[in-house]
Design an enzyme around this catalytic site. Structure first.
Site: not given
Ligand code: SF4
Length: 210
Positions: A25, A31, A46, A49-51, A116, A204
């Site tokens: 990865f 972003c 957005c 987001c979980d990241t 992705e 995961h």
């Molecule tokens: S989920 Fe996270 S990484 Fe994906 S577009 Fe939304 S803010 Fe960006």
């Protein structure tokens, strides 16, 4: 070009059609739909987001001044063996940084390059597997690829809008949110009502991989 990488690690792909595959990865920092700061989440384009994609301080992260250096880093993480090399390029939004030079350098090292993306930027040529995950209220310009992965439910999105787009697989994934069961139920409902869509889960998270 200097590439800003939040983290890079060897794991199993947890989502989508290639779930279960060994992969490096490569998570780029940044972003275009959210700053990554909690203070901005409510007003972001957005907001589910979980990241963590902020900075370059994660495992295997850093700044790389050339495509070859970053591709060497990815290859070292894969280790020995030339079979079925797969790198999943993600973020953040990877199309802010992934370019033809890096795709070529990864190919030279024997990798298939999976990406992705949120689809608001056109994908670079040469990608071997493209997953687009649309976000409500954004203009998706990348309307062709391998898998379209819809995180569900999202107010303001009609799944029917995507069904004429040029993707081989249409996947619905329950949103990782406070009311997880309601999201699972909604995703199951969508797949039952619209057979073009298949349910995908974040395996995961079930098995404790990053
Ligand atoms: S989920 Fe996270 S990484 Fe994906 S577009 Fe939304 S803010 Fe960006």
């Amino acid at each position: 070009m200097t590439y800003a990488v939040k983290e890079a690690f060897l794991t199993l792909q947890g989502e989508g059609v290639q779930a279960g595959s060994r992969a490096v990865f490569l998570r780029f920092a940044g972003c275009n739909l959210w700053s990554g700061r909690e203070a901005d989440r409510a007003s972001a384009q957005c907001n589910f987001c979980d990241t963590d994609f902020v900075g370059t301080d994660g495992e295997g992260g850093g700044k790389f001044k050339a495509a070859a250096a970053l591709a060497d880093h990815v290859a070292a993480l894969w280790g020995d063996g030339d079979d079925s090399r797969l790198v999943v390029v993600t973020g953040g939004e990877p199309m802010l940084q992934l370019d033809a030079a890096l795709v070529e350098a990864l190919h030279e090292r024997g990798f298939r390059v999976a990406v992705e993306s949120n689809g608001t930027l056109p994908a670079v040529a040469g990608v071997d597997w493209l997953c687009v995950s649309p976000k409500a209220g954004t203009e998706v310009v990348q309307r062709a690829g391998d898998e379209l992965k819809l995180v569900w439910p999202q107010a303001g999105i009609d799944p029917a809008e995507f069904e004429s787009w040029d993707f081989a697989h249409f996947l619905v994934q329950p949103m990782d949110c406070a009311d997880r069961q309601a999201a699972v139920d909604a995703a199951i409902r969508l797949a039952m009502e619209r057979p073009k869509w298949r349910l995908t889960l974040q395996a995961h998270k079930v098995v404790g991989l990053p």
